[in-house]
Design an enzyme around this catalytic site. Sequence first.
Site, PDB file in Angstrom:
ATOM      1  N   GLU A 276       0.937  -1.241  -0.090  1.00  3.89           N
ATOM      2  CA  GLU A 276      -0.047   0.049  -0.034  1.00  3.89           C
ATOM      3  C   GLU A 276       1.037   1.339  -0.140  1.00  3.89           C
ATOM      4  O   GLU A 276       0.524   2.195  -0.483  1.00  3.89           O
ATOM      5  CB  GLU A 276      -0.916  -0.079   1.315  1.00  3.89           C
ATOM      6  CG  GLU A 276      -1.757   1.135   1.408  1.00  3.89           C
ATOM      7  CD  GLU A 276      -2.654   1.679   0.530  1.00  3.89           C
ATOM      8  OE1 GLU A 276      -3.105   2.723   0.511  1.00  3.89           O
ATOM      9  OE2 GLU A 276      -2.884   1.044  -0.535  1.00  3.89           O
TER      10      GLU A 276
ATOM     11  N   HIS B  37       2.655   1.937  -3.377  1.00  4.84           N
ATOM     12  CA  HIS B  37       1.575   2.557  -4.341  1.00  4.84           C
ATOM     13  C   HIS B  37       1.516   3.893  -3.934  1.00  4.84           C
ATOM     14  O   HIS B  37       1.465   4.820  -5.118  1.00  4.84           O
ATOM     15  CB  HIS B  37       0.309   1.832  -3.975  1.00  4.84           C
ATOM     16  CG  HIS B  37      -0.580   2.210  -5.013  1.00  4.84           C
ATOM     17  ND1 HIS B  37      -1.937   2.396  -4.665  1.00  4.84           N
ATOM     18  CD2 HIS B  37      -0.782   2.481  -6.330  1.00  4.84           C
ATOM     19  CE1 HIS B  37      -2.900   2.752  -5.764  1.00  4.84           C
ATOM     20  NE2 HIS B  37      -1.874   2.832  -6.691  1.00  4.84           N
TER      21      HIS B  37
ATOM     22  N   HIS C  55     -12.105   4.136  -8.777  1.00  9.21           N
ATOM     23  CA  HIS C  55     -10.608   4.394  -8.733  1.00  9.21           C
ATOM     24  C   HIS C  55      -9.493   3.599  -9.986  1.00  9.21           C
ATOM     25  O   HIS C  55      -9.072   4.601 -10.543  1.00  9.21           O
ATOM     26  CB  HIS C  55     -10.140   3.922  -7.410  1.00  9.21           C
ATOM     27  CG  HIS C  55      -8.959   4.286  -6.976  1.00  9.21           C
ATOM     28  ND1 HIS C  55      -7.708   3.753  -7.471  1.00  9.21           N
ATOM     29  CD2 HIS C  55      -8.532   5.288  -6.105  1.00  9.21           C
ATOM     30  CE1 HIS C  55      -6.724   4.308  -6.912  1.00  9.21           C
ATOM     31  NE2 HIS C  55      -6.973   5.464  -6.195  1.00  9.21           N
TER      32      HIS C  55
ATOM     33  N   HIS D 132     -20.371  -9.030 -16.367  1.00  7.97           N
ATOM     34  CA  HIS D 132     -18.935  -8.686 -16.720  1.00  7.97           C
ATOM     35  C   HIS D 132     -18.665  -9.660 -17.891  1.00  7.97           C
ATOM     36  O   HIS D 132     -18.070  -9.157 -18.756  1.00  7.97           O
ATOM     37  CB  HIS D 132     -18.120  -8.620 -15.680  1.00  7.97           C
ATOM     38  CG  HIS D 132     -16.640  -8.486 -16.206  1.00  7.97           C
ATOM     39  ND1 HIS D 132     -16.265  -7.218 -16.909  1.00  7.97           N
ATOM     40  CD2 HIS D 132     -15.471  -9.265 -16.197  1.00  7.97           C
ATOM     41  CE1 HIS D 132     -14.980  -7.104 -17.215  1.00  7.97           C
ATOM     42  NE2 HIS D 132     -14.551  -8.269 -16.876  1.00  7.97           N
TER      43      HIS D 132
ATOM     44  N   HIS E 242      -4.425  -9.559 -16.638  1.00  7.06           N
ATOM     45  CA  HIS E 242      -5.647  -9.126 -17.011  1.00  7.06           C
ATOM     46  C   HIS E 242      -5.939  -7.447 -17.158  1.00  7.06           C
ATOM     47  O   HIS E 242      -6.327  -6.841 -17.884  1.00  7.06           O
ATOM     48  CB  HIS E 242      -6.958  -9.713 -16.110  1.00  7.06           C
ATOM     49  CG  HIS E 242      -8.413  -9.601 -16.530  1.00  7.06           C
ATOM     50  ND1 HIS E 242      -8.603 -10.103 -17.997  1.00  7.06           N
ATOM     51  CD2 HIS E 242      -9.282  -8.897 -16.401  1.00  7.06           C
ATOM     52  CE1 HIS E 242      -9.800 -10.014 -18.119  1.00  7.06           C
ATOM     53  NE2 HIS E 242     -10.177  -9.253 -17.175  1.00  7.06           N
TER      54      HIS E 242
END
Length: 314
Positions: free
Chosen positions: A59, A62, A123, A214, A279
């Site tokens: 975290e 990032h 986000h 999806h 992906h």
Amino acid sequence: MKMERRMKALSLASMLGMFLILVMGALVTKTESGRGCGDDWPLCNGKFVPAYTIESFIEYSHRFVVGVVGIILLATTILVFLYSKRKDAKWYVGGAMFFTLLQAVLGALAVLWPQSSAVLALHFGFSLMSFAFTLLLYLVFTKYGEAMHRGDGTRLSRGVRMSVWFVLIYSYVVVYLGAFVRHTESVGGCIGWPLCNGQVIPEFTGSTGIVFAHRVAAAVLGLVILALFLFVRSQAQPDSSVYQAAKLSLIFVTLQIASGAFVTLSIGYEIYLLASLLHAVLISCLFGILCYFGITSLHTEEHNVQAYAAPRLP
């Protein structure tokens, strides 16, 4: 000329940085490291250099990368507005800065106050927009920039040009659904591929309904990009910018669908994290190409096609 090289170098650094932010953001979500720094922001668990745990390291790394890339993008913005004569470059860098700030604020709010999965899914979408704008900005300073500015003489019908933008907007919807799957932790809602829990059409409830929606949206995206490629192929030369963009879009949407199957089939195995990151990488590339496709299509000339004309088959 020297200043243009600097702008090109900084725009490249911004684009690569935004791409890294996308991948790291997906890593944060997949490893459930979003709470690795507790409820603190910009500090991590009340410290500038937090205690070492895997979650806090992921975290905080990032956050650090977002900060560094933000500074690079700010420098790029200043140079572009001061020295670039291209109005589109100013639009691209402005868009990149806007969505970078937006996704940073949303990320901070997600730490300070609990957010719904629907909001958290935005986000990734905002980060993707930042990457797309920095990609377009970098392409301005390459050989592809001229096609984005004046076109290359390609003639497309109005219907095809409108279809390009429909596909671009629809692809963003598919991206959002994918992010929503991740943030609701619904990825296990459909076991197996191409069937969902052994059924062609499963029950539209809970995580199964989210994942299946999806999948269907991604399949439709693949079909419409295939159709769009065939129509572009019937009107554009193979060496034109729009033809190359259409071909790359078809290649990447095929890889994207295959990677989605890979993600599903890897659930429960160690390779699952790698499959998930792949992906995210492929959808970022696909969306970036579609954005370039959309911009170049705006600069094509009108091509009148008879209503009964059909695209030639490969």
